[in-house]
Design a protein around this motif. Structure first.
Motif, PDB file in Angstrom:
ATOM      1  N   LYS A 141       2.002   5.905  33.761  1.00 14.22           N
ATOM      2  CA  LYS A 141       2.472   5.405  32.485  1.00 14.22           C
ATOM      3  C   LYS A 141       2.894   6.547  31.575  1.00 14.22           C
ATOM      4  CE  LYS A 141       0.954   2.640  28.520  1.00 14.22           C
ATOM      5  NZ  LYS A 141      -0.184   1.908  27.914  1.00 14.22           N
ATOM      6  N   GLN A 142       4.007   6.383  30.926  1.00 15.58           N
ATOM      7  CA  GLN A 142       4.518   7.422  30.038  1.00 15.58           C
ATOM      8  C   GLN A 142       3.495   7.762  28.960  1.00 15.58           C
ATOM      9  OE1 GLN A 142       8.514   6.785  28.598  1.00 15.58           O
ATOM     10  NE2 GLN A 142       8.081   7.867  26.697  1.00 15.58           N
ATOM     11  N   GLY A 143       3.202   9.032  28.833  1.00 14.54           N
ATOM     12  CA  GLY A 143       2.230   9.475  27.841  1.00 14.54           C
ATOM     13  C   GLY A 143       0.792   9.337  28.280  1.00 14.54           C
ATOM     14  N   GLY A 144       0.515   8.603  29.360  1.00 14.91           N
ATOM     15  CA  GLY A 144      -0.850   8.400  29.823  1.00 14.91           C
ATOM     16  C   GLY A 144      -1.293   9.481  30.772  1.00 14.91           C
ATOM     17  N   ASN A 145      -1.311  10.694  30.321  1.00 17.25           N
ATOM     18  CA  ASN A 145      -1.649  11.853  31.144  1.00 17.25           C
ATOM     19  C   ASN A 145      -2.258  12.928  30.254  1.00 17.25           C
ATOM     20  OD1 ASN A 145       0.618  13.388  29.972  1.00 17.25           O
ATOM     21  ND2 ASN A 145       1.867  11.966  31.150  1.00 17.25           N
ATOM     22  N   VAL A 146      -2.600  14.074  30.848  1.00 15.83           N
ATOM     23  CA  VAL A 146      -3.349  15.093  30.101  1.00 15.83           C
ATOM     24  C   VAL A 146      -2.545  15.687  28.955  1.00 15.83           C
ATOM     25  CG1 VAL A 146      -2.725  17.025  31.642  1.00 15.83           C
ATOM     26  CG2 VAL A 146      -4.897  17.071  30.354  1.00 15.83           C
ATOM     27  N   LEU A 147      -1.233  15.818  29.116  1.00 16.22           N
ATOM     28  CA  LEU A 147      -0.428  16.384  28.033  1.00 16.22           C
ATOM     29  C   LEU A 147      -0.350  15.414  26.859  1.00 16.22           C
ATOM     30  CD1 LEU A 147       2.503  17.996  30.073  1.00 16.22           C
ATOM     31  CD2 LEU A 147       0.225  18.918  29.571  1.00 16.22           C
ATOM     32  N   GLY A 148      -0.090  14.149  27.165  1.00 19.13           N
ATOM     33  CA  GLY A 148      -0.074  13.148  26.110  1.00 19.13           C
ATOM     34  C   GLY A 148      -1.431  12.986  25.453  1.00 19.13           C
ATOM     35  N   ALA A 149      -2.512  13.126  26.233  1.00 18.47           N
ATOM     36  CA  ALA A 149      -3.862  12.978  25.685  1.00 18.47           C
ATOM     37  C   ALA A 149      -4.182  14.097  24.698  1.00 18.47           C
ATOM     38  CB  ALA A 149      -4.885  12.958  26.816  1.00 18.47           C
ATOM     39  N   THR A 154       5.610  16.023  23.353  1.00 17.20           N
ATOM     40  CA  THR A 154       4.219  16.394  23.152  1.00 17.20           C
ATOM     41  C   THR A 154       4.132  17.707  22.390  1.00 17.20           C
ATOM     42  OG1 THR A 154       4.181  17.529  25.283  1.00 17.20           O
ATOM     43  CG2 THR A 154       3.400  15.255  25.235  1.00 17.20           C
ATOM     44  N   ASP A 155       5.218  18.465  22.359  1.00 20.08           N
ATOM     45  CA  ASP A 155       5.200  19.818  21.817  1.00 20.08           C
ATOM     46  C   ASP A 155       5.808  19.897  20.429  1.00 20.08           C
ATOM     47  OD1 ASP A 155       4.339  20.258  24.381  1.00 20.08           O
ATOM     48  OD2 ASP A 155       5.788  21.837  24.835  1.00 20.08           O
ATOM     49  N   CYS A 196       1.696  23.055  21.841  1.00 18.27           N
ATOM     50  CA  CYS A 196       2.733  22.749  22.832  1.00 18.27           C
ATOM     51  C   CYS A 196       2.145  22.689  24.240  1.00 18.27           C
ATOM     52  CB  CYS A 196       3.856  23.785  22.760  1.00 18.27           C
ATOM     53  SG  CYS A 196       3.310  25.522  22.776  1.00 18.27           S
ATOM     54  N   PRO A 197       1.396  21.640  24.579  1.00 20.89           N
ATOM     55  CA  PRO A 197       0.768  21.564  25.906  1.00 20.89           C
ATOM     56  C   PRO A 197       1.757  21.601  27.065  1.00 20.89           C
ATOM     57  CG  PRO A 197       0.569  19.469  24.716  1.00 20.89           C
ATOM     58  CD  PRO A 197       1.029  20.494  23.727  1.00 20.89           C
ATOM     59  N   TYR A 198       2.935  20.975  26.911  1.00 23.52           N
ATOM     60  CA  TYR A 198       3.913  21.012  27.998  1.00 23.52           C
ATOM     61  C   TYR A 198       4.385  22.452  28.244  1.00 23.52           C
ATOM     62  CZ  TYR A 198       8.337  20.444  30.474  1.00 23.52           C
ATOM     63  OH  TYR A 198       9.368  20.560  31.371  1.00 23.52           O
ATOM     64  N   HIS A 199       4.717  23.155  27.188  1.00 24.09           N
ATOM     65  CA  HIS A 199       5.167  24.541  27.309  1.00 24.09           C
ATOM     66  C   HIS A 199       4.077  25.413  27.918  1.00 24.09           C
ATOM     67  CE1 HIS A 199       7.154  28.306  26.255  1.00 24.09           C
ATOM     68  NE2 HIS A 199       6.037  28.702  25.669  1.00 24.09           N
ATOM     69  N   TRP A 200       2.849  25.255  27.477  1.00 24.34           N
ATOM     70  CA  TRP A 200       1.741  26.037  28.019  1.00 24.34           C
ATOM     71  C   TRP A 200       1.481  25.710  29.479  1.00 24.34           C
ATOM     72  CZ3 TRP A 200      -1.708  24.623  23.240  1.00 24.34           C
ATOM     73  CH2 TRP A 200      -1.327  25.414  22.146  1.00 24.34           C
ATOM     74  N   ALA A 201       1.686  24.448  29.866  1.00 21.65           N
ATOM     75  CA  ALA A 201       1.343  24.016  31.223  1.00 21.65           C
ATOM     76  C   ALA A 201       2.349  24.455  32.271  1.00 21.65           C
ATOM     77  CB  ALA A 201       1.193  22.494  31.264  1.00 21.65           C
ATOM     78  N   GLN A 202       3.583  24.729  31.878  1.00 26.19           N
ATOM     79  CA  GLN A 202       4.623  25.050  32.864  1.00 26.19           C
ATOM     80  C   GLN A 202       4.248  26.221  33.772  1.00 26.19           C
ATOM     81  OE1 GLN A 202       7.971  24.997  29.908  1.00 26.19           O
ATOM     82  NE2 GLN A 202       9.006  23.816  31.495  1.00 26.19           N
ATOM     83  N   PRO A 203       3.879  27.394  33.254  1.00 23.79           N
ATOM     84  CA  PRO A 203       3.525  28.489  34.173  1.00 23.79           C
ATOM     85  C   PRO A 203       2.242  28.236  34.945  1.00 23.79           C
ATOM     86  CG  PRO A 203       3.134  29.121  31.885  1.00 23.79           C
ATOM     87  CD  PRO A 203       3.877  27.826  31.847  1.00 23.79           C
TER      88      PRO A 203
END
Length: 417
Positions: A109-117, A287-288, A293-300
């Motif tokens: 589900k869109q947003g139902g994940n760790v970044l959205g949380a 999310t950022d 910015c969890p998405y940006h941090w999570a990429q690497p």
């Protein structure tokens, strides 16, 4: 005197099935590192929000480490929260392909994940701070903030475990491997075995107190205290010191305006939050913002799955037929305490848990676990989790009136020891 410790980011282990990332030791280590980096004004406010004495009656001094595992301890009462501990892309298949998210977007589900949380928890706490300053905090809003804060502390740790950023084979749970000749799976290896082995190899010199009252105050006499001292002394204040400002950077500001409000139904507030998130935010990139910015941090972190986490040999004979099927998404063996996690290793640092079997790929080798240890990959992830968590918490709760002082803390240049 320790110099240039980053203290703020922005203006600012018996095991049971679970759906979380780091084991107990990993979460508590990250939370301890976060506490070391908090602005002095933050802990009193946070401890009040956490209602600390009620959840930790046997530990009078407030610490972030015990609440960091709350989301795991109550997981069977919060099955709806399971997807919030991880994220997966439909196009992601490490080590062959690392897509985050790729052309077909995210699983679930869109947003139902760790970044959205993480974004949701932050928004709830932002609202709580606003209402508190206006003198309008209700009992419900207090309860929402209490739960959101415990989720935030936990989810920031989850996000920094690479296998919780990929959906392949349930984040590696389905891939049987060996560690010191004993059977485990790839997810459990990263979840706790690498950390537990590292705890057995910390130099004895770090068992002594360091000349840093702030570090010592954040420790609790646990089995991982020396490990935290080592990460701080050799990593945060050593080899990574010049990198840390980059860990805290976010992309250019995006247009974002969101204020969540909830009807009087405390038991389902996270489901409501996710519903509102889907309607208001739309795509995961949102999310950022320029501060969090969890998405940006999570990429690497996700990229590590192709670089080192996922062995290519798991897709080659004879190991490509060693997968398990039928278990729930991202479930894994999560030990109840750091002491139980450490007990899986003997004093020489050899893994003694699990049955023998195979043929499975052995990963306690110089080329795999040795390389991870030499490069301090796990230690760096734990430090990043702690420092970024501190940044978010300082942004939310720090009371800094002087603009120049705030600027120093926001740039990570404030010397506090």
């Amino acid at each position: 005197m320790l110099q240039k410790l980053i203290t703020i980011a922005t203006v600012i282990a018996g095991c049971t099935t679970s759906a979380v990332a780091w084991g107990a030791a990993g979460h508590e280590i990250a939370a301890t590192i976060a506490q070391i980096h908090l602005h002095p004004s933050v802990m009193p406010t946070m401890c009040a929000v956490l209602n600390y004495t009620s959840i930790n009656p046997n530990e009078p001094q407030c610490h972030l480490a015990p609440p960091s595992t709350w989301a795991d301890r109550l997981r069977f009462r919060m099955r709806w929260s399971a997807p919030l501990h991880y994220i997966g892309s439909k196009d992601d298949y490490p080590s062959q392909t690392c897509a985050f998210p790729g052309a077909h977007g995210w699983e679930g589900k869109q947003g139902g994940n760790v970044l959205g949380a993480i974004r949701n928890a932050t928004n709830i706490l932002e609202d709580s701070v606003y209402y508190s300053k206006e003198g309008k905090t209700s009992a419900l809003q207090y309860d929402l903030a209490n739960e959101a804060l415990k989720f935030l502390i936990h989810f920031m740790g989850d996000m920094h475990m690479p296998l919780h950023l990929t959906g392949r084979d349930r984040g590696g749970n389905s891939d049987k491997v060996l560690f010191n000749g004993r059977q485990t799976n790839l997810h459990s290896l990263w979840d706790g075995l690498l950390i537990a082995k590292a705890l057995r190899s910390v130099p004895q010199k770090y068992s002594r107190p360091l000349p840093s009252p702030k570090i010592e105050y954040a420790l609790r006499g646990t089995i991982y205290d020396s490990y935290v001292r080592m990460i701080m002394w050799e990593g945060v204040l050593g080899k990574w010191q010049t990198q840390i400002p980059e860990w805290l950077e976010c992309p250019a500001p995006r247009s974002r305006s969101l204020s969540l409000s909830f009807p009087l139904s405390f038991s389902s507030f996270w489901q409501q939050a996710l519903f509102l998130w889907d309607r208001v935010m739309g795509v995961m990139d949102d999310t950022d913002d320029d501060l969090i910015c969890p998405y940006h941090w999570a990429q690497p972190i996700h990229a590590l799955n192709c670089e080192i986490v996922w062995p290519k040999a798991l897709d080659e004979p004879p190991y490509n037929n060693s997968r398990l099927d039928g278990a729930s998404p991202h479930s894994h063996q999560d030990c109840a305490s750091p002491a139980v996690e450490l007990a899986q290793f003997d004093k020489a640092g050899h893994y003694v848990g699990g049955a023998k079997g195979g043929p499975y790929l052995e990963l306690d080798t110089p080329e795999y676990s040795g390389a991870i240890s030499r490069q301090w990959i796990v230690e760096k992830l734990l430090a990043q989790a702690g420092i970024r968590l501190a940044g978010v918490l300082n942004y939310l709760f720090a009371d800094i009136e002087d603009p120049e002082e705030a600027k120093l803390w926001s740039q990570g240049l404030r010397v506090d020891f």
